[in-house]
Design an enzyme around this catalytic site. Structure first.
Site, PDB file in Angstrom:
ATOM      1  N   THR A 178       0.726  -1.233  -0.001  1.00 39.53           N
ATOM      2  CA  THR A 178      -0.140  -0.032   0.085  1.00 39.53           C
ATOM      3  C   THR A 178       0.782   1.310   0.034  1.00 39.53           C
ATOM      4  O   THR A 178       2.103   1.117   0.052  1.00 39.53           O
ATOM      5  CB  THR A 178      -0.980   0.159   1.120  1.00 39.53           C
ATOM      6  OG1 THR A 178       0.013   0.406   2.458  1.00 39.53           O
ATOM      7  CG2 THR A 178      -1.606  -1.253   1.480  1.00 39.53           C
ATOM      8  N   CYS A 179       0.107   2.422   0.142  1.00 36.66           N
ATOM      9  CA  CYS A 179       0.981   3.564   0.210  1.00 36.66           C
ATOM     10  C   CYS A 179       1.960   3.563   1.501  1.00 36.66           C
ATOM     11  O   CYS A 179       3.046   4.345   1.341  1.00 36.66           O
ATOM     12  CB  CYS A 179       0.202   4.804   0.076  1.00 36.66           C
ATOM     13  SG  CYS A 179      -1.238   4.828  -1.096  1.00 36.66           S
ATOM     14  N   LYS A 190      -8.763   3.811  -5.430  1.00 35.62           N
ATOM     15  CA  LYS A 190      -9.393   4.070  -4.209  1.00 35.62           C
ATOM     16  C   LYS A 190      -9.174   5.569  -3.601  1.00 35.62           C
ATOM     17  O   LYS A 190     -10.111   6.143  -3.099  1.00 35.62           O
ATOM     18  CB  LYS A 190      -9.025   2.923  -3.179  1.00 35.62           C
ATOM     19  CG  LYS A 190      -9.833   2.768  -2.057  1.00 35.62           C
ATOM     20  CD  LYS A 190      -9.792   1.401  -1.528  1.00 35.62           C
ATOM     21  CE  LYS A 190     -10.948   1.168  -0.539  1.00 35.62           C
ATOM     22  NZ  LYS A 190     -11.139  -0.115  -0.119  1.00 35.62           N
TER      23      LYS A 190
END
Length: 417
Positions: free
Chosen positions: A54-55, A193
């Protein structure tokens, strides 16, 4: 737990806590890279593996003889090196790895406390591993337990109360730093998202109707725009739209920068927010006096009343984790004796078959069905008795297991967590 000898459960990875955005970018895994990593793991004989990128973090949860096997897999499939990984990484083993997954999945380890985005990533990663037959019963049960803890924390505490996430923090930053926000031209580049959530927060909080969306796949941008009645432009118009804007929010999943100095010709003040990992805005835009660049890591430092209120719910969240983890550990302890019980059952069945063969030859009127029924019931009662003892007597179960193995000369592999 282990299926093969000498393998242990590990969690290896890096996160925002020690790795800055640039380093996290080096270890970021695209969907293709994740798939390649899983394929390679399977070829290398890894029995169970979950991959999250993820980030804020990249993590591998899996069984290995040594954590280097997992670290090597990660470095092989990213731009990162082993040396760079070792500078910022963490390696958890056994119970510590289990606890780490619970903290991550429950929002306690998130860059913004209580941000539950990670749980959907965990579900998706588990599904991807299962598809590749890389999800054993231990890991599947663990993921389901983490999901259960996450749900309970959401329902029973206010750890995620209020709207605080990276997407909300970006909108909050804009509102705090830009005057007359409702009159400004805003461009949102990327509708994944984070992009979608940012868009929703922009519409809700800024009352701005001058929002333009651009995405490499135009249909995705149109889906988001349709909900909020916004403008969609083609990817080819990116340069024009950047120069028409007062605020540009970049939230793409590209592996290399997509916005750089040469694209910007406007002389009016331009605020650029980069919500992407790896970074998608080249630092060279800061050479332009009229341009301000803010990255996700800067936004995550925004602490407000909402976050302060959330901190009060940490003890309750931790208590829920301990409770669900205790249930998981109880289940795990039962796994210790399952192979022994199965081996005992096989041994008793061998005794039974041998004795039935003897009696079959001796007795002319030997009743096969009746003998099978009676002996099977006796075997079941004996093994149930042993299983009950192990469940009730955790303290001495290891000694008991060894004793039974010795007496009945049983062979089965040991289990490691």
């Amino acid at each position: 737990m282990q299926q093969h000898k000498n393998t242990y459960f590990y969690a290896i990875g890096l996160s925002y806590q020690k790795a800055d955005a640039e380093v996290r970018g080096h270890f970021s895994l695209s969907d293709t890279a994740k798939q390649n990593l899983l394929t390679e793991a399977k070829q290398n004989g890894i029995e169970s593996l979950i991959v999250i990128s993820t980030c804020n973090r990249t993590e591998l949860y899996g069984f290995a003889e040594h954590p280097y096997q997992l670290i090597h897999l990660l470095c092989e499939n990213t731009k990162g090196t082993v040396e760079e990984f070792q500078d910022v990484a963490y390696v958890h083993k056994g119970k510590s790895a289990i606890h780490h997954m619970f903290r991550v999945g429950s929002g306690l380890d998130s860059q913004i406390l209580g941000d539950f985005e990670i749980i959907s990533q965990l579900k998706f990663a588990a599904r991807a591993s299962k598809k590749e037959s890389l999800l054993n019963s231990f890991t599947e049960r663990l993921v389901n337990s983490v999901i259960q803890a996450s749900k309970r924390i959401k329902n029973e505490t206010e750890l995620s109360s209020g709207a605080t996430s990276v997407s909300f923090a970006s909108v909050q930053y804009i509102m705090n730093n830009v005057e007359h926000i409702s009159e400004k031209n805003i461009l949102l580049f990327g509708t994944g998202k984070i992009g979608r959530n940012t868009c929703e927060n922009l519409v809700k909080h800024t009352k701005n109707s001058h929002i333009t969306l651009i995405n490499r796949t135009k249909t995705k941008a149109e889906e988001v725009a349709g909900k909020f009645n916004l403008i969609v432009k083609d990817y080819e118009n990116l340069e024009t739209e950047i120069n028409n804007s007062d605020i540009v929010i970049v939230a793409t999943g590209a592996q290399n920068p997509t916005v750089f100095k040469d694209l910007i010709t406007t002389k009016k003040p331009l605020l650029v927010l980069d919500l992407s990992i790896p970074k998608n805005v080249n630092e060279d835009i800061t050479e332009l006096k009229n341009v301000s660049l803010v990255h996700m890591d800067d936004l995550a430092k925004i602490t407000d009343d909402t976050l302060e209120k959330r901190k009060a719910f940490i003890p309750k969240a931790e208590a829920i984790i301990e409770e669900v983890m205790a249930d998981f550990n109880t289940w795990l302890n039962t796994l210790k004796f399952v192979p022994t019980i199965q081996a005992l059952k096989h041994k008793l069945t061998d005794f039974k078959n041998s004795e039935l063969n003897t009696q079959r030859k001796k007795l002319a009127d030997f009743n096969e069905d009746q003998a099978e029924l009676i002996t099977n019931n006796i075997i079941q009662k004996i093994t149930n008795q042993f299983a009950h003892h192990f469940r009730e007597d955790n303290d001495t179960s290891d000694e008991s297991l060894e004793l039974i193995k010795k007496i009945f000369q049983l062979e089965e592999t040991s289990q490691n967590v």
